[in-house]
Design a protein around this motif. Sequence first.
Motif, short mmCIF file in Angstrom:
data_model
loop_
_atom_site.label_atom_id
_atom_site.label_comp_id
_atom_site.label_asym_id
_atom_site.label_seq_id
_atom_site.Cartn_x
_atom_site.Cartn_y
_atom_site.Cartn_z
N GLU A 103 12.90 -18.31 -52.28
CA GLU A 103 12.07 -17.26 -51.69
C GLU A 103 12.77 -16.62 -50.48
OE1 GLU A 103 9.38 -14.47 -51.25
OE2 GLU A 103 9.45 -15.85 -52.94
N LYS A 104 13.47 -17.43 -49.70
CA LYS A 104 14.20 -16.89 -48.54
C LYS A 104 15.34 -15.98 -48.99
CE LYS A 104 11.98 -18.99 -45.27
NZ LYS A 104 11.20 -18.28 -44.28
N VAL A 105 16.03 -16.35 -50.07
CA VAL A 105 17.11 -15.52 -50.59
C VAL A 105 16.55 -14.21 -51.12
CG1 VAL A 105 18.90 -15.37 -52.36
CG2 VAL A 105 18.60 -17.48 -51.10
N MET A 106 15.42 -14.26 -51.80
CA MET A 106 14.78 -13.04 -52.30
C MET A 106 14.34 -12.14 -51.14
SD MET A 106 15.05 -13.02 -55.51
CE MET A 106 13.96 -11.68 -55.90
N GLN A 107 13.82 -12.75 -50.07
CA GLN A 107 13.42 -11.98 -48.90
C GLN A 107 14.63 -11.30 -48.26
OE1 GLN A 107 11.59 -14.30 -45.81
NE2 GLN A 107 10.77 -12.51 -44.76
N LEU A 108 15.74 -12.01 -48.19
CA LEU A 108 16.97 -11.42 -47.65
C LEU A 108 17.44 -10.26 -48.52
CD1 LEU A 108 19.15 -11.75 -45.46
CD2 LEU A 108 20.37 -13.22 -47.06
N GLY A 109 17.33 -10.40 -49.82
CA GLY A 109 17.68 -9.31 -50.73
C GLY A 109 16.80 -8.09 -50.52
N ARG A 110 15.51 -8.32 -50.29
CA ARG A 110 14.61 -7.19 -50.03
C ARG A 110 14.96 -6.51 -48.71
NH1 ARG A 110 10.87 -10.81 -52.66
NH2 ARG A 110 10.33 -11.77 -50.68
N TYR A 111 15.33 -7.28 -47.69
CA TYR A 111 15.76 -6.69 -46.41
C TYR A 111 17.01 -5.83 -46.61
CZ TYR A 111 12.60 -9.72 -43.73
OH TYR A 111 11.51 -10.34 -43.21
N PHE A 112 17.98 -6.33 -47.38
CA PHE A 112 19.19 -5.56 -47.65
C PHE A 112 18.86 -4.28 -48.40
CE2 PHE A 112 22.04 -9.51 -47.35
CZ PHE A 112 22.38 -9.21 -46.04
N THR A 113 17.92 -4.35 -49.33
CA THR A 113 17.53 -3.16 -50.08
C THR A 113 16.95 -2.10 -49.14
OG1 THR A 113 17.07 -4.50 -52.02
CG2 THR A 113 16.07 -2.31 -51.95
N TRP A 114 16.09 -2.52 -48.23
CA TRP A 114 15.52 -1.58 -47.27
C TRP A 114 16.57 -0.99 -46.35
CZ3 TRP A 114 11.45 1.24 -47.34
CH2 TRP A 114 10.33 0.82 -48.04
N MET A 115 17.53 -1.81 -45.92
CA MET A 115 18.59 -1.30 -45.04
C MET A 115 19.46 -0.29 -45.77
SD MET A 115 19.79 -4.45 -42.59
CE MET A 115 20.26 -5.54 -43.89
N ILE A 116 19.75 -0.54 -47.04
CA ILE A 116 20.56 0.40 -47.82
C ILE A 116 19.81 1.71 -48.02
CG2 ILE A 116 21.49 0.82 -50.12
CD1 ILE A 116 22.28 -2.16 -50.17
N LEU A 117 18.53 1.62 -48.35
CA LEU A 117 17.73 2.84 -48.53
C LEU A 117 17.62 3.63 -47.22
CD1 LEU A 117 14.86 1.52 -50.81
CD2 LEU A 117 16.68 3.09 -51.44
N LEU A 118 17.41 2.93 -46.12
CA LEU A 118 17.30 3.59 -44.82
C LEU A 118 18.62 4.24 -44.43
CD1 LEU A 118 15.55 4.17 -42.35
CD2 LEU A 118 16.36 2.03 -41.38
N SER A 119 19.73 3.57 -44.66
CA SER A 119 21.02 4.16 -44.32
C SER A 119 21.32 5.37 -45.21
CB SER A 119 22.14 3.13 -44.42
OG SER A 119 22.33 2.73 -45.75
N GLY A 120 20.93 5.34 -46.47
CA GLY A 120 21.13 6.48 -47.35
C GLY A 120 20.33 7.69 -46.92
N VAL A 121 19.07 7.48 -46.59
CA VAL A 121 18.22 8.58 -46.13
C VAL A 121 18.75 9.14 -44.82
CG1 VAL A 121 15.91 9.13 -45.26
CG2 VAL A 121 16.17 7.83 -47.37
N THR A 122 19.19 8.25 -43.93
CA THR A 122 19.75 8.69 -42.65
C THR A 122 21.02 9.50 -42.85
OG1 THR A 122 18.84 6.71 -41.60
CG2 THR A 122 20.54 7.90 -40.39
N ALA A 123 21.90 9.05 -43.76
CA ALA A 123 23.15 9.77 -44.01
C ALA A 123 22.88 11.15 -44.60
CB ALA A 123 24.04 8.96 -44.94
#
Length: 98
Positions: A31-51
Motif C-alpha cells: 500500500e505504501k508503494v502504491m501511495q508513492l506511485g500515486r504521488y509520482f503520478t500527481w507530480m508528473i501531471l502537475l509538472s506537465g500542466v506547469t510546463a
Amino acid sequence: MSMILAAVHDTYGIVVAQVGNPTPEAPPMAEKVMQLGRYFTWMILLSGVTAITYGGGRFAWEKWNGGGLQSPKMIASAMAGGAVATSAGTIMNAVIGA
C-alpha cells in the motif's frame, strides 16, 4: 531405471499434492508503494500542466515583443513528455510482457 523414475514420479506427486493452490497475497508495504506511485503520478501531471502553461505564457510574450520563437518547442516537448508519462503503464506492460 524404471523403478527410479516411478519413485521420483510418486515423490513428485506427493510434493505437488502438499503444495496445493496458494492464494495470492499482497507483499508487505504494498500500500505504501502504491501511495508513492500515486504521488509520482500527481507530480508528473502537475509538472506537465506547469510546463504547458509556462510555455504558453512565454509564447505570448515572444509574439508580443517580436522575439525569436523558442516556446513552441517547449510546448511540443511538454506534450510529448505528457504522452509518454501517461502511457508509461502500457509501455511497461509491453516491455515486461505481462
